[in-house]
Enzyme design. Structure first.
Site, short mmCIF file in Angstrom:
data_model
loop_
_atom_site.label_atom_id
_atom_site.label_comp_id
_atom_site.label_asym_id
_atom_site.label_seq_id
_atom_site.Cartn_x
_atom_site.Cartn_y
_atom_site.Cartn_z
N ASP A 61 0.84 -1.20 0.00
CA ASP A 61 0.00 0.00 0.00
C ASP A 61 0.88 1.25 0.00
O ASP A 61 0.73 2.14 0.83
CB ASP A 61 -0.97 0.00 1.18
CG ASP A 61 -2.28 0.71 0.84
OD1 ASP A 61 -2.50 1.00 -0.34
OD2 ASP A 61 -3.06 0.99 1.77
N ASP A 71 0.50 6.18 4.86
CA ASP A 71 -0.51 5.17 5.10
C ASP A 71 -0.19 3.79 4.52
O ASP A 71 -1.01 3.18 3.84
CB ASP A 71 -1.85 5.68 4.56
CG ASP A 71 -3.03 4.96 5.19
OD1 ASP A 71 -2.88 4.42 6.30
OD2 ASP A 71 -4.09 4.93 4.55
N CYS A 114 16.26 -3.20 -7.44
CA CYS A 114 16.37 -4.53 -6.82
C CYS A 114 17.80 -5.05 -7.00
O CYS A 114 18.40 -5.60 -6.06
CB CYS A 114 15.40 -5.50 -7.46
SG CYS A 114 13.66 -5.04 -7.29
#
Length: 119
Positions: A61, A71, A114
């Protein structure tokens, strides 16, 4: 004694264009943001959190205005505590658990961020 109904949560206003990069179900949010640098970094953060936690949880999220993110949710392998006296949802009911983890793993392709972290 403080009662729950006496408590409130206040978030700081973040100006700018709000974007969602990774949903709480673990899927990369579609649209124009998919190939953006911040979306790639967000996906790297999700993978990094998963690997660093020994595949127990991941931060999902990921959303906000540019680099002012807010959030987040946690998707944990175990969703309800195993304490027989105080069984509760871990990391709130927004924790979509293994479903979110599986969705992210199935759709994620590693990117240069990554690689920089050795993921």
């Amino acid at each position: 004694m403080i009662k729950i109904e006496d408590c409130i949560t206040i978030e700081e206003f973040i100006s700018g264009s709000f974007n969602k990069y990774i949903n709480n179900n673990g899927k990369v949010f579609g649209g124009r943001n998919t190939d953006s640098e911040i979306c790639k970094k967000s996906a790297c953060l999700v993978q990094h959190s998963y690997e660093r936690s020994n595949m127990e949880l991941m931060v999902v999220d990921i959303q906000g205005c540019e680099y002012m993110l807010c959030d987040p949710e946690i998707a944990s392998k175990i969703i309800i505590s195993d304490d027989p006296v105080d069984r509760e949802y871990l990391f709130t009911t927004g924790n979509l658990s293994v479903q979110a983890q599986d969705n992210f793993i199935a759709s994620h392709s590693c990117n240069m961020y990554c690689s920089l972290l050795g993921l």
